[in-house]
Design a protein around this motif. Sequence first.
Motif, short mmCIF file in Angstrom:
data_model
loop_
_atom_site.label_atom_id
_atom_site.label_comp_id
_atom_site.label_asym_id
_atom_site.label_seq_id
_atom_site.Cartn_x
_atom_site.Cartn_y
_atom_site.Cartn_z
N SER A 1 0.84 -1.19 0.00
CA SER A 1 0.00 0.00 0.00
C SER A 1 0.89 1.25 0.00
CB SER A 1 -0.91 0.00 1.22
OG SER A 1 -0.16 0.23 2.39
N ASP A 2 0.28 2.37 -0.26
CA ASP A 2 1.03 3.64 -0.25
C ASP A 2 1.61 3.92 1.14
OD1 ASP A 2 0.60 4.18 -2.91
OD2 ASP A 2 -1.15 5.47 -2.56
N GLU A 3 0.86 3.63 2.16
CA GLU A 3 1.34 3.89 3.53
C GLU A 3 2.55 3.01 3.86
OE1 GLU A 3 1.88 5.82 6.84
OE2 GLU A 3 0.33 6.38 5.39
N GLN A 4 2.50 1.75 3.48
CA GLN A 4 3.63 0.86 3.71
C GLN A 4 4.86 1.32 2.94
OE1 GLN A 4 1.60 -2.73 2.51
NE2 GLN A 4 1.69 -3.55 4.60
N TRP A 5 4.65 1.75 1.70
CA TRP A 5 5.76 2.24 0.88
C TRP A 5 6.41 3.46 1.55
CZ3 TRP A 5 9.64 1.96 -2.08
CH2 TRP A 5 10.16 3.08 -2.72
N LYS A 6 5.60 4.41 2.03
CA LYS A 6 6.14 5.60 2.67
C LYS A 6 6.97 5.23 3.90
CE LYS A 6 2.53 8.71 1.09
NZ LYS A 6 1.34 9.48 1.45
N GLN A 7 6.47 4.30 4.70
CA GLN A 7 7.20 3.89 5.90
C GLN A 7 8.50 3.18 5.55
OE1 GLN A 7 6.63 4.64 9.16
NE2 GLN A 7 8.66 3.72 9.42
N GLN A 8 8.46 2.28 4.60
CA GLN A 8 9.67 1.56 4.20
C GLN A 8 10.69 2.51 3.58
OE1 GLN A 8 8.33 -1.68 1.74
NE2 GLN A 8 7.96 -3.00 3.51
N ARG A 9 10.23 3.44 2.78
CA ARG A 9 11.15 4.41 2.18
C ARG A 9 11.81 5.25 3.27
NH1 ARG A 9 10.70 8.56 -2.81
NH2 ARG A 9 12.40 9.87 -2.13
N ASN A 10 11.04 5.70 4.24
CA ASN A 10 11.58 6.48 5.35
C ASN A 10 12.63 5.66 6.11
OD1 ASN A 10 11.36 8.98 7.07
ND2 ASN A 10 10.98 7.40 8.60
N ASP A 11 12.33 4.41 6.39
CA ASP A 11 13.28 3.55 7.11
C ASP A 11 14.59 3.40 6.34
OD1 ASP A 11 11.33 3.24 9.04
OD2 ASP A 11 10.78 1.20 8.41
N ILE A 12 14.49 3.25 5.03
CA ILE A 12 15.68 3.09 4.20
C ILE A 12 16.48 4.40 4.16
CG2 ILE A 12 16.48 2.74 1.82
CD1 ILE A 12 14.16 0.67 1.58
N GLU A 13 15.79 5.53 4.08
CA GLU A 13 16.49 6.81 4.08
C GLU A 13 17.21 7.05 5.40
OE1 GLU A 13 14.06 10.08 2.80
OE2 GLU A 13 13.53 9.08 0.92
N VAL A 14 16.58 6.68 6.51
CA VAL A 14 17.23 6.81 7.82
C VAL A 14 18.50 5.97 7.84
CG1 VAL A 14 17.02 6.27 10.28
CG2 VAL A 14 15.14 7.40 9.09
N GLN A 15 18.40 4.73 7.40
CA GLN A 15 19.57 3.84 7.38
C GLN A 15 20.66 4.39 6.46
OE1 GLN A 15 19.96 1.23 9.41
NE2 GLN A 15 22.01 0.94 8.63
N ALA A 16 20.28 4.96 5.34
CA ALA A 16 21.26 5.52 4.40
C ALA A 16 22.00 6.69 5.03
CB ALA A 16 20.57 5.95 3.11
N HIS A 17 21.28 7.60 5.68
CA HIS A 17 21.94 8.75 6.31
C HIS A 17 22.80 8.31 7.49
CE1 HIS A 17 20.30 11.95 3.90
NE2 HIS A 17 19.11 11.38 3.97
N LYS A 18 22.34 7.31 8.21
CA LYS A 18 23.15 6.77 9.31
C LYS A 18 24.45 6.20 8.77
CE LYS A 18 23.12 2.95 12.55
NZ LYS A 18 22.35 1.78 12.99
N THR A 19 24.37 5.45 7.68
CA THR A 19 25.56 4.86 7.07
C THR A 19 26.50 5.92 6.53
OG1 THR A 19 24.30 2.88 6.52
CG2 THR A 19 26.35 3.24 5.31
N LEU A 20 25.96 6.91 5.84
CA LEU A 20 26.79 8.00 5.33
C LEU A 20 27.48 8.75 6.47
CD1 LEU A 20 24.47 9.40 2.53
CD2 LEU A 20 26.61 8.16 2.22
N GLY A 21 26.76 8.97 7.54
CA GLY A 21 27.35 9.63 8.71
C GLY A 21 28.47 8.81 9.31
N TRP A 22 28.26 7.51 9.41
CA TRP A 22 29.29 6.63 9.97
C TRP A 22 30.55 6.64 9.09
CZ3 TRP A 22 32.09 2.27 8.80
CH2 TRP A 22 32.72 1.65 9.87
N ILE A 23 30.35 6.61 7.78
CA ILE A 23 31.49 6.64 6.85
C ILE A 23 32.28 7.94 7.03
CG2 ILE A 23 32.14 6.84 4.41
CD1 ILE A 23 29.77 4.86 3.86
N GLU A 24 31.59 9.07 7.09
CA GLU A 24 32.27 10.35 7.27
C GLU A 24 32.97 10.41 8.63
OE1 GLU A 24 32.90 12.51 5.01
OE2 GLU A 24 31.59 11.64 3.50
N TRP A 25 32.35 9.83 9.64
CA TRP A 25 32.95 9.76 10.97
C TRP A 25 34.27 9.00 10.90
CZ3 TRP A 25 29.98 6.86 15.41
CH2 TRP A 25 30.72 6.88 16.59
#
Length: 85
Positions: free
Chosen positions: A1-25
């Motif tokens: 559903s659209d709601e599930q897609w929005k939640q999964q996309r948000n979760d993936i974006e959070v993980q991506a920013h966390k990973t990018l932050g860790w790499i820069e760290w």
Amino acid sequence: SDEQWKQQRNDIEVQAHKTLGWIEWQKKNYSAAEQSFRKALELNPGVAEISYFLGTVIVLQKDPKRQAEAMWHFARAGNLDGAGA
């Protein structure tokens, strides 16, 4: 559903920013790491680990004026509970 897609996309974006932050760290680019961790927390403010990481990179920038901000993030990380904490 659209709601599930929005939640999964948000979760993936959070993980991506966390990973990018860790790499820069790891590259000792603390200001870039801080930006990535802040973006991750904007997307999901309930992740304790990211708040802890943010506090750490603030400390590593060695600006005495920002130590209280770093301590706030450490305290916040220690007090978060619930899903994702």
